[in-house]
Structure formats: structure tokens, C-alpha cells
Write an enzyme that holds these catalytic residues in place. Structure first.
Site, PDB file in Angstrom:
ATOM      1  CG  HIS A  17      -1.891   1.087   1.284  1.00 38.17           C
ATOM      2  ND1 HIS A  17      -1.551   2.379   1.648  1.00 38.17           N
ATOM      3  CD2 HIS A  17      -3.215   1.109   1.005  1.00 38.17           C
ATOM      4  CE1 HIS A  17      -2.630   3.130   1.606  1.00 38.17           C
ATOM      5  NE2 HIS A  17      -3.653   2.391   1.212  1.00 38.17           N
ATOM      6  CG  ASP A  19      -0.871   5.888   3.094  1.00 33.65           C
ATOM      7  OD1 ASP A  19      -0.387   6.830   2.426  1.00 33.65           O
ATOM      8  OD2 ASP A  19      -2.085   5.771   3.330  1.00 33.65           O
ATOM      9  CE  LYS A  20       1.118   0.585   7.445  1.00 38.37           C
ATOM     10  NZ  LYS A  20       1.814   1.016   8.656  1.00 38.37           N
ATOM     11  CD  GLU A  52       7.385  12.481   8.917  1.00 42.15           C
ATOM     12  OE1 GLU A  52       6.601  11.653   8.398  1.00 42.15           O
ATOM     13  OE2 GLU A  52       7.461  12.686  10.137  1.00 42.15           O
ATOM     14  CD  GLU A  65      13.203  17.422  11.009  1.00 44.02           C
ATOM     15  OE1 GLU A  65      12.759  17.906   9.952  1.00 44.02           O
ATOM     16  OE2 GLU A  65      12.529  16.685  11.744  1.00 44.02           O
ATOM     17  CE  LYS A 179      -7.581   0.469   2.122  1.00 42.01           C
ATOM     18  NZ  LYS A 179      -8.225   1.797   1.905  1.00 42.01           N
ATOM     19  CG  PHE A 244      -6.673  -3.116  -7.106  1.00 39.26           C
ATOM     20  CD1 PHE A 244      -5.852  -2.037  -7.421  1.00 39.26           C
ATOM     21  CD2 PHE A 244      -6.701  -3.545  -5.780  1.00 39.26           C
ATOM     22  CE1 PHE A 244      -5.073  -1.413  -6.467  1.00 39.26           C
ATOM     23  CE2 PHE A 244      -5.927  -2.928  -4.809  1.00 39.26           C
ATOM     24  CZ  PHE A 244      -5.110  -1.867  -5.157  1.00 39.26           C
ATOM     25  CG  ASP A 252      -4.067   7.111  -3.187  1.00 43.65           C
ATOM     26  OD1 ASP A 252      -3.898   8.327  -3.373  1.00 43.65           O
ATOM     27  OD2 ASP A 252      -4.752   6.645  -2.260  1.00 43.65           O
ATOM     28  CB  ALA A 253       0.220  10.395  -3.209  1.00 41.81           C
ATOM     29  NE  ARG A 258      -2.179   9.103   3.303  1.00 41.94           N
ATOM     30  CZ  ARG A 258      -2.170   9.611   2.070  1.00 41.94           C
ATOM     31  NH1 ARG A 258      -2.472  10.892   1.888  1.00 41.94           N
ATOM     32  NH2 ARG A 258      -1.852   8.881   1.037  1.00 41.94           N
ATOM     33  CE  LYS A 259      -4.379   3.529   4.878  1.00 41.56           C
ATOM     34  NZ  LYS A 259      -4.346   4.932   4.468  1.00 41.56           N
ATOM     35  CE  LYS A 279       6.706  10.814  14.533  1.00 39.35           C
ATOM     36  NZ  LYS A 279       5.462  11.093  15.279  1.00 39.35           N
ATOM     37  CE  LYS A 283      12.386  12.529  16.925  1.00 37.25           C
ATOM     38  NZ  LYS A 283      13.862  12.436  16.851  1.00 37.25           N
ATOM     39  CG  ASP A 285       4.359  11.142  18.773  1.00 35.58           C
ATOM     40  OD1 ASP A 285       3.532  11.408  19.657  1.00 35.58           O
ATOM     41  OD2 ASP A 285       4.768  11.977  17.946  1.00 35.58           O
TER      42      ASP A 285
END
Length: 399
Positions: A17, A19-20, A52, A65, A179, A244, A252-253, A258-259, A279, A283, A285
Site C-alpha cells: 500500500h 502509505d506502507k 518522512e 531531521e 487492503k 485493480f 495513489d500517493a 497515515r495508517k 521516528k 520520540k 509518540d
């Protein structure tokens, strides 16, 4: 969940995918910095990465960074990204590991952020959190082997099984992008059946129909799900839009982070404000989300409650959490405030304490970039250390 009978749905997305793909490249960069630091004798505690990635048709942009070995050049980052894309399986006209254009725009970490994180610097002169924020951890007895919510756990396992078939069992008609979505019916608080299964998978044979694809993938899905979960009432949607063929970043970008619900508990529990991939563990997060999952899993494994949700919060540059909150069912014999006391006693939840306890200053992050950060088997090199259940005795001793 307070209701005992209901349906709940979670989704997953595959390593291909878009995003992955972005998450994978970002996490490979984190691993590269730790791997090279260790190789060159640099203190891995000093590594800083916030990478990123954006990917689209034959284009990858990497920004962020870093702090680490000077031997990590833009050319090395570019080659690392190509290797990751090749491993995922992209050799298509619209996105090819060899031909895509890659921009590397990484630069040194802000000194003003660094002073709040580095030990002995900044206003508090301690190793503080790399950012403010809230993080959540969760565990559930739905799936005893993993202590994860059933809908997201099985959504992951379906795609993981199809990826294995694509890469190792000759099912090369499958494309990397897919998906899944599983709706699970709960009865008396326990998952009992799959009422709906949705799968959209990229297929490199354009002649295949949705019905033909379902016939090919259904045996893999039946293999993954518990016996009896698929019934004649189960609703199936396989490639419900039809073709598909164009998939991945060409279709798709993709963006890092984002997931986040796919990465955690499929919506069964809250998620904090930040993503994980790309990260380093300063971090919170990332590292505090791992720590709270570790604690929640050990609490459930110790029999404290059938499900546990933990929230922690941090201020940038400050070591100790600003709050710790534990949520369990209102009818649970052991209440949240008692469990909060146990949590504070069994683990140091400062950023330094988390990194040390879970041994996070290692190149262990690329495997987390697909199929969930939680509910995985701890690896031989320290991967998924937060999935260990080695606090059970300590927890029981405090009950």
C-alpha cells in the site's frame, strides 16, 4: 467496550500500500542510523531520526531531521529506498525500484529540540521527551496467542498470508498493494464469527474477474481465520470496484504515518496524536506507545482484566509523564487506580527508562512498518520487544 453483543470492523493494508511503502522507507532509515552507529562505535543513545517519506508515480521524496554517522550520505539513503521498494515487489512501469526518481532532503536535527532531549542540556538537564503528546496502549483477550482485538489481528494476518503466497508460493499474479477488512460478531463479549470480509488486492493479470480472484484467495483467508468463523451468512466483497491492476504509489500517493489506526488496534482503542514510523525512540509518540502496549499486554496476561487500556502523556523536554491513566471494565474486580499504582512500580516510564527497558536503541524498526506494530512475535534480535510478557510475576506479586 461495555456492550456484550455487537459487530466491530477493522481494516489492514499490505506492505505494498502506498502509505506502507512510505512507512517502510522511513523505518529503514531509522534502522540504518542505528546499524551504522553501532558498527562505527558511536553511542546509539545519541542517534536522532525523524524521517518522512512521500511516494507517488515513479517519485519518492524523503525529508526530515537526523543526527548520526557522517558516513550516511544521500546516496546511501537513496539506495536503501530502492532496496526497500524492490523487496516489497514493485517493478511496474508506474513505480519501479530501479527507475523511480528519489530526492533525499534530510538535514540535522534542530538544536532547540535536541537540548530538550539530550541528557545534561536544556531547561531540565535530563533526557526529556522528544515531543509533547498523549499515547495509548491496549490489550485484549480476544486472541489469546496475541492478546489483540480480533478484527484488526485477523485483518493483518489475511494480508500477511497473501504476501507470503505472492513472494514464496508462486502466486505472482498478486500485486503488492492490497487492503483487507474484517467485521467480527461478538456474543457475550467474545468474538464468534466473521460476518463480512472485504478484500481488495492488486492483480497483475488484468483478465481476472472479481469472482475468479475470490476463488483464488478464499482458501488463504479460510486458513487464517478460526474454524467456524466463515459461515453461509458471511458477506464477501472481493475487489468490489472490479479491476485493480494499477496499484501502489502509481495509483495513489503514499505518506509516512497515515495508517495509524491500522498500526495499532483497529479502532478498538484510542490512538494518540502521533504516528510511529520514521521516528527514533526518543520520540515518545513511538516509544511510549510501545511501553503502554507492553504494560497492557502483561496486565492482561497476568489475569488482571480481560482488557486494559492505558494512557500516558508527556511534555517536551521533561522526563516524567505528566499523567498515567488506566481504564478497565467498570465491573472488573481490580480497579484502574490500583492498576495505575502497579504500572508506576513495574516500569520506569521516562523516555530513558523506556528505551533501556525495551532495548530500543537498535535497528529493529523496518519489520514494524506493515501488518501492525502490535500482536507480533518478539524477534531474535530484539524486534517487538514490547510484545514480551515478562512482567507477569512482578504484577501478580503486587495484586
Amino acid at each position: 467496550m461495555s456492550r456484550q453483543s455487537y459487530e466491530f470492523t477493522s481494516e489492514s493494508v499490505s506492505e505494498g500500500h502506498p502509505d506502507k511503502v512510505a512507512d517502510r522507507i522511513s523505518d529503514e532509515i531509522v534502522d540504518l542510523y542505528f546499524r551504522e552507529a553501532i558498527k562505527e562505535g558511536m553511542d546509539p543513545w545519541s542517534i536522532r531520526v525523524a524521517a518522512e517519506t512521500l511516494c507517488t508515480t515513479n517519485k519518492v521524496v524523503i525529508a526530515g531531521e537526523t543526527r548520526g554517522p557522517a558516513s550516511i550520505t544521500p546516496d546511501r539513503i537513496e539506495q536503501l529506498a530502492r532496496d526497500a521498494i524492490r523487496d516489497i515487489g514493485y517493478e511496474q512501469d508506474g513505480f519501479h525500484w530501479k527507475h523511480c526518481d528519489i530526492d533525499v532532503l534530510l538535514h540535522p536535527q534542530s538544536v532547540e529540540i535536541a537540548q530538550g532531549v539530550d541528557n545534561g542540556t536544556g531547561l531540565h538537564a535530563e533526557e526529556g521527551a522528544g515531543d509533547q503528546g498523549i499515547m495509548f496502549g491496549y490489550a485484549s483477550s480476544d486472541v489469546p496467542v496475541a492478546l489483540m482485538p480480533a478484527p484488526v489481528y485477523y485483518s493483518h494476518r489475511i494480508l500477511e498470508r497473501l504476501a507470503f503466497a505472492r513472494k514464496h508460493e508462486g502466486q505472482d499474479w498478486l500485486g503488492p498493494d492490497s487492503k483487507s477488512q474484517v467485521t467480527v460478531r461478538y456474543q457475550d463479549g467474545r468474538p464468534v464469527e466473521a460476518t463480512a470480509i472485504v478484500l481488495s488486492t492488486q492483480h497483475l493479470d488484468a483478465s481476472l474477474t472479481s469472482a475468479e480472484i475470490r476463488a483464488r484467495v478464499q482458501p488463504y483467508i479460510e486458513e487464517v481465520l478460526p474454524t467456524g468463523w466463515i459461515t453461509d451468512r458471511t458477506i464477501w466483497h472481493v475487489n468490489p470496484t472490479g479491476k485493480f491492476v494499477i496499484g501502489g504509489p502509481d495509483g495513489d500517493a503514499g505518506l509516512t504515518g497515515r495508517k495509524i489506526i491500522v498500526d495499532t488496534y483497529g479502532g478498538m482503542a484510542p490512538h494518540g496524536g502521533g504516528a510511529f514510523s520514521g521516528k527514533d525512540p526518543t520520540k515518545v509518540d513511538r516509544s511510549a506507545a510501545y511501553a503502554t502496549r507492553y504494560l497492557a499486554k502483561n496486565l492482561v496476561a497476568a489475569g488482571v482484566a480481560p482488557w486494559v487500556e492505558i494512557q500516558v502523556s508527556y511534555a517536551i523536554g521533561v522526563a516524567k509523564p505528566t499523567s498515567i491513566y488506566v481504564n478497565v471494565d467498570d465491573n472488573n474486580p481490580i480497579k484502574g487506580d490500583k492498576i495505575e499504582t502497579i504500572v508506576r512500580e513495574v516500569m520506569d516510564l521516562t523516555p530513558h527508562g523506556i528505551r533501556k527497558h525495551l532495548d530500543l536503541n537498535k535497528p529493529i524498526y523496518a519489520p514494524t512498518s506493515a501488518y501492525g506494530h502490535f500482536g507480533r512475535e518478539p524477534g531474535p534480535n530484539g524486534e517487538f520487544s514490547w510484545e514480551q510478557t515478562d512482567l507477569i510475576d512482578e504484577i501478580k506479586a503486587r495484586l
